[in-house]
Design a protein around this motif. Structure first.
Motif, PDB file in Angstrom:
ATOM      1  N   ARG A 224       4.963 104.606  36.691  1.00  0.00           N
ATOM      2  CA  ARG A 224       5.071 102.846  37.322  1.00  0.00           C
ATOM      3  C   ARG A 224       3.587 101.888  36.222  1.00  0.00           C
TER       4      ARG A 224
ATOM      5  N   SER B  89       3.325  99.762  32.698  1.00  0.00           N
ATOM      6  CA  SER B  89       3.823  98.046  33.168  1.00  0.00           C
ATOM      7  C   SER B  89       2.161  98.233  31.763  1.00  0.00           C
ATOM      8  N   ARG B  90       1.365  99.576  31.393  1.00  0.00           N
ATOM      9  CA  ARG B  90       0.597  99.263  30.691  1.00  0.00           C
ATOM     10  C   ARG B  90       1.265  99.195  29.137  1.00  0.00           C
TER      11      ARG B  90
END
Length: 58
Positions: free
Chosen positions: A33, A37-38
């Motif tokens: 996750r 998100s990066r």
């Protein structure tokens, strides 16, 4: 994109290093996750998870 056998082996090996046992699933999911998100690709996220685990890279 077509997966070649070599790519499949690499992905499978990365996955095994990133999540070696079922007990590692919560850590694996957390790291994946964070990587998503990066903006990392799936393969990059696996490598990120391996690095976070402290396992030597292949």
């Amino acid at each position: 994109m077509t997966n070649t056998p070599a790519m499949t082996i690499d992905r499978n090996e990365l996955f095994k290093l990133a999540c070696p046992t079922q007990e590692d699933t919560p850590f694996f999911n957390h790291c994946m996750r964070l990587a998503k998100s990066r903006g990392l690709s799936w393969e990059e996220a696996l490598e990120y998870t391996i690095e976070m685990r402290g396992t030597d890279r292949i």
